[in-house]
Write an enzyme that holds these catalytic residues in place. Structure first.
Site, PDB file in Angstrom:
ATOM      1  N   ASP A  12       2.095  -3.784  -9.447  1.00 54.23           N
ATOM      2  CA  ASP A  12       1.803  -5.104  -9.988  1.00 54.23           C
ATOM      3  C   ASP A  12       2.185  -5.197 -11.459  1.00 54.23           C
ATOM      4  OD1 ASP A  12       0.790  -5.495  -7.487  1.00 54.23           O
ATOM      5  OD2 ASP A  12      -1.289  -5.757  -8.122  1.00 54.23           O
TER       6      ASP A  12
ATOM      7  N   ASP B 221       2.579   1.889  -3.037  1.00 53.52           N
ATOM      8  CA  ASP B 221       2.741   2.230  -4.453  1.00 53.52           C
ATOM      9  C   ASP B 221       1.850   3.393  -4.866  1.00 53.52           C
ATOM     10  OD1 ASP B 221       0.492   0.572  -4.173  1.00 53.52           O
ATOM     11  OD2 ASP B 221       0.799  -0.437  -6.100  1.00 53.52           O
TER      12      ASP B 221
ATOM     13  N   HIS C  44       0.821  -1.213   0.000  1.00 59.82           N
ATOM     14  CA  HIS C  44       0.000   0.000   0.000  1.00 59.82           C
ATOM     15  C   HIS C  44       0.855   1.263   0.000  1.00 59.82           C
ATOM     16  CE1 HIS C  44      -3.935  -1.955   0.391  1.00 59.82           C
ATOM     17  NE2 HIS C  44      -3.322  -2.830   1.170  1.00 59.82           N
TER      18      HIS C  44
ATOM     19  N   SER D   9      -4.665 -10.658 -12.168  1.00 51.29           N
ATOM     20  CA  SER D   9      -5.219  -9.636 -13.062  1.00 51.29           C
ATOM     21  C   SER D   9      -4.114  -8.901 -13.807  1.00 51.29           C
ATOM     22  CB  SER D   9      -6.090  -8.654 -12.280  1.00 51.29           C
ATOM     23  OG  SER D   9      -5.368  -8.060 -11.221  1.00 51.29           O
TER      24      SER D   9
END
Length: 430
Positions: A216, A48, A46, A172
């Site tokens: 990601d 990024d 948390h 994802s």
């Protein structure tokens, strides 16, 4: 890295069965194969989307994609995991609604409906694909590439993955970057990997409706065998940090608790951080994000923030410091120090950011009890998913056995445990 030949054969057999060569529909092009990995974040959670620092690595679990160009603008993508197909025209992809829709489930958790992807037109504009479908990730990437000026055509593709879905290992992002690299190869697009990562992030932010940071997609696009990435999420400068396999292993343990980013208050946490920046800026006028606030400056101002906002800021600011300290510890092969930083990260995510859950906490506690485990922490957005442990090579079997024996007793759930290795990023393999 070596790709499982049986998985490749199944993927290609399915491709040729569903999309046999038709000279009227296809140019004389060979089928292109792409591998796109999942990722695990060693530390830096948390941070990024707060312009901070992260240390992810691509892993040796992945999505494989096979594709071939078409002569028209029809896109057909078949998922072996879901036994479902998306069919649509590129000309039907228009800007998404200004209000983000609820996030769809990750790729392999989609419904089997086949025609959700074609947007419905309203007052001259096309709505994005229906929420709840993996198709939306595919459409979002193609939309973002076209928005960036890339000239695309239609194509047929099949995909199959072995990344645990909903576990925080970025299935994802693997799908997004995999589709982007496949299209890049099919249409010879002059787009570098960092740009692909940014366009895939834009697709998830603006088309899917999840306000994720860049971590990601960047890790999936630019991973390297044997290395983690120390990434500055503001500048996108990165350096590769070796993880020596002769000394340590990474063990990922899945709690079996599934999470969805939009429904898990991910966007709420981001908003709380933005509120914290606005309040701190009254005293520190030069700051743009929480990465600009030192631990010392925050300690002097913490009491001026509302309690919940202070806790959120405390996590991000201290986590940025932990990422930097971890990079230094790994550079010196100081795995004990690295492990203590991982435990501290988990405590901060649990207590200050409040994104852990009982199952994650139990799993970290089990890992802590095993000799030879340097450190463990939840990884991913939280509210379920996985933990990652840094383990002495000879202690891996003991850790796996402890989790498989103890976790069901404590939670009533069955874990899945994976020993993973740092992997190369998304790339064409044939």
């Amino acid at each position: 890295m070596t790709v499982d030949e049986e998985r490749l054969r199944t993927l290609l057999d399915t491709f040729h069965a569903r999309y046999p060569f038709d000279p009227a529909a296809h140019p004389q092009d060979a089928v292109i194969l792409v591998r796109s990995p999942g990722r695990v974040n060693l530390i830096g959670e948390h941070t990024d989307y707060n312009d901070g620092f992260v240390m992810p690595l691509a892993i040796d679990r992945d999505i494989l994609l096979a594709g071939r160009r078409r002569r028209d603008d029809v896109v057909r993508v078949y998922s072996l995991n879901m036994a479902a197909e998306a069919v649509f025209r590129l000309s039907d992809l228009c800007a998404p609604s200004p209000t983000p829709s609820p996030a769809p489930s990750p790729p392999a958790a989609a419904s089997a409906a086949q025609s959700e992807l074609a947007p419905t037109r309203s007052e001259g504009a096309a709505a994005p694909p229906a929420a709840g479908s993996w198709h939306r990730y595919v459409a979002g990437v193609l939309w973002a590439l076209r928005e960036a000026g890339c000239e695309l055509g239609g194509f047929d593709a099949t995909l199959a993955g072995n990344i645990p879905v909903g576990a925080g290992l970025s299935s994802s992002a693997a799908l997004e970057v995999g589709i982007a690299v496949l299209v890049q190869e099919l249409f010879e697009l002059a787009v570098d990997r960092a740009t692909i990562a940014k366009l895939c992030q834009r697709a998830e932010n603006e088309y899917v409706g999840v306000q994720c940071g860049i971590m990601d997609q960047f890790a999936v696009a630019l991973g390297r065998d044997g290395y983690a990435l120390l990434l500055d999420c503001r500048t996108l400068d990165c350096r590769y940090v070796p993880l020596p396999a002769r000394h340590v292993r990474l063990v990922v343990a899945d709690t079996g608790v599934r999470r969805a980013l939009a429904s898990s208050e991910y966007n709420t946490r981001r908003s709380q951080c933005e509120q914290g920046v606005a309040l701190l800026r009254q005293h520190l006028p030069g700051i743009r994000a929480l990465r600009d606030v030192s631990p010392e400056a925050f300690a002097a101002l913490r009491d001026r923030l509302p309690g919940v906002i202070a806790r959120r800021c405390s996590h991000v600011i201290s986590e940025n410091a932990r990422v930097q300290a971890t990079a230094q510890a790994l550079a010196n092969d100081n795995f004990e120090a690295c492990g203590q930083l991982m435990y501290a990260s988990h405590a901060s995510l649990r207590d200050d950011y409040e994104v852990s859950c009982r199952e994650l906490d139990e799993m970290v506690d089990i890992a802590r009890s095993v000799p030879g485990v340097y450190g463990a922490r939840m990884t991913g957005a939280g509210f379920g998913g996985c933990i990652v442990s840094l383990v002495r090579a000879e202690a891996v079997d003991a850790l796996v056995a402890a989790i498989e024996a103890e976790y069901p007793k404590r939670t009533g759930k069955t874990p899945a445990v994976y020993v993973v290795a740092p992997s190369g990023g998304a790339a064409r393999i044939l």
